[in-house]
Design an enzyme around this catalytic site. Structure first.
Site, PDB file in Angstrom:
ATOM      1  N   ASP A 116       0.836  -1.208   0.000  1.00  0.00           N
ATOM      2  CA  ASP A 116       0.000   0.000   0.000  1.00  0.00           C
ATOM      3  C   ASP A 116       0.868   1.255   0.000  1.00  0.00           C
ATOM      4  OD1 ASP A 116       0.990  -0.345   2.585  1.00  0.00           O
ATOM      5  OD2 ASP A 116      -0.951  -0.751   3.486  1.00  0.00           O
ATOM      6  N   ASN A 146      -7.587  -2.962  14.283  1.00  0.00           N
ATOM      7  CA  ASN A 146      -8.989  -3.146  13.885  1.00  0.00           C
ATOM      8  C   ASN A 146      -9.158  -4.287  12.887  1.00  0.00           C
ATOM      9  OD1 ASN A 146      -7.932  -2.111  11.550  1.00  0.00           O
ATOM     10  ND2 ASN A 146      -9.326  -0.377  11.375  1.00  0.00           N
ATOM     11  N   HIS A 177      -7.443  -4.736  10.050  1.00  0.00           N
ATOM     12  CA  HIS A 177      -7.141  -4.477   8.632  1.00  0.00           C
ATOM     13  C   HIS A 177      -5.873  -5.184   8.197  1.00  0.00           C
ATOM     14  CE1 HIS A 177      -4.669  -0.474   9.381  1.00  0.00           C
ATOM     15  NE2 HIS A 177      -3.876  -1.531   9.419  1.00  0.00           N
ATOM     16  N   GLU A 197      -9.722  -1.518   5.288  1.00  0.00           N
ATOM     17  CA  GLU A 197     -10.374  -1.266   6.565  1.00  0.00           C
ATOM     18  C   GLU A 197     -11.661  -2.090   6.671  1.00  0.00           C
ATOM     19  OE1 GLU A 197      -8.547   0.094   8.536  1.00  0.00           O
ATOM     20  OE2 GLU A 197      -7.773   2.061   7.970  1.00  0.00           O
TER      21      GLU A 197
HETATM   22  P1  PGA Z   1       2.168  -2.086  12.700  1.00  0.00           P
HETATM   23  O1  PGA Z   1       1.009  -1.935  11.613  1.00  0.00           O
HETATM   24  O2  PGA Z   1       3.060  -3.182  12.220  1.00  0.00           O
HETATM   25  O3  PGA Z   1       2.850  -0.762  12.689  1.00  0.00           O
HETATM   26  O4  PGA Z   1       1.509  -2.403  13.998  1.00  0.00           O
HETATM   27  C1  PGA Z   1       0.389  -3.063  11.111  1.00  0.00           C
HETATM   28  C2  PGA Z   1      -0.771  -2.656  10.260  1.00  0.00           C
HETATM   29  O5  PGA Z   1      -1.441  -1.649  10.582  1.00  0.00           O
HETATM   30  O6  PGA Z   1      -1.042  -3.344   9.267  1.00  0.00           O
END
Ligand code: PGA
Length: 254
Positions: free
Chosen positions: A65, A134, A136, A141
């Site tokens: 992304d 959450n 995702h 999302e």
């Molecule tokens: P993080 O993010 O590794 O910084 O916890 C993971 C994500 O949001 O996919």
């Protein structure tokens, strides 16, 4: 789903590196992720590359992304981040590290072109994933179609809050991103998801033991024939069938 539980984040990184190097040394197409979780894996891979145990010279990479509206050379763009935390430190050919064009004049066209580029490259052999608090994956999302393609996505307020630590303040966090869709991600031949820390434990439980649901986008891994999930004890702490997963891991038939 293959579930590996390790004591510490460092052991999660080691177990993930053991899988990743086999793909890199075979010249596979690698799907990379940004965020904090994979940083320890990237450091481990960098050390192994320095010791001559792995080479990325025959691989290409696609990022999951990218923020919309940030110049690619902005230090928080994922184009810049993946180079800073990983690919510039190993023998990747820089032009073969691709990411969605978040600063494109036409994001919809850039999203479609990204799916096309992945297809032209023959698909992704192994896609690395983190998981949001959450549920995702990428920036898909809650409410994302389980068959979605690479597209423009609006960040959830929780994601904006979670990512504010990388920016001066919450208002500076981009509100939109281009993300590989859940359908795009699902086409990778092997999915490798890493999660560490108690703040991920609810999302991990929903992904592994909850219903298949757009409300927990990571639950799409339940449909994938080859998904490996590597957790530390904290991230695994809410799993109901934890002891079974440990038994499976420790008594592999082959
Ligand atoms: P993080 O993010 O590794 O910084 O916890 C993971 C994500 O949001 O996919």
């Amino acid at each position: 789903m293959d579930i590996l539980i390790r004591s510490t984040p460092a052991e999660v990184a080691t177990a993930a590196a053991d899988i990743f190097v086999r793909y890199a040394n075979a010249g596979a197409t690698l799907g990379l992720a940004t965020g904090s979780t994979p940083v320890a894996l990237y450091q481990e891979l960098t050390s192994r590359c320095e010791r001559g145990e792995v080479s990325f010279a025959r691989s290409r990479a696609f990022l999951l992304d990218e923020y919309v509206g940030l110049d690619r050379f902005h230090e928080q763009s994922y184009y810049s981040t993946i180079r800073r935390v990983f690919t510039s430190h190993v023998d990747f050919i820089d032009e073969l590290v691709q990411s969605p064009e978040g600063d494109a004049a036409n994001p919809d066209r850039a999203a479609a072109a990204y799916d096309q580029a992945i297809r032209h490259a023959g698909g992704i052999d192994i896609q690395l994933l983190g998981i949001g608090g959450n549920g995702h994956i990428g920036f898909n999302e809650p409410s994302s179609s389980l068959q979605s393609r690479t597209r423009l996505e609006t960040l959830h307020p929780r994601t904006v809050q979670d990512n504010a630590r990388f920016f001066e303040n919450t208002d500076s966090v981009p509100r939109y991103a281009l993300t590989q869709g859940l359908g795009t991600i699902s086409e990778a031949r092997h999915l490798l998801l890493l999660a560490t820390g108690t703040e991920k434990s609810t999302a991990v439980r929903n992904m592994v033991e909850g219903p298949l649901s757009a409300h927990c986008p990571a639950s799409v891994l339940q449909l994938h024939p080859r998904a490996t999930v590597i957790l530390d004890e904290d991230a695994a702490s809410q799993l109901e069938d934890l002891e079974y997963y440990r038994f499976v891991d420790e008594h592999r038939p082959h």
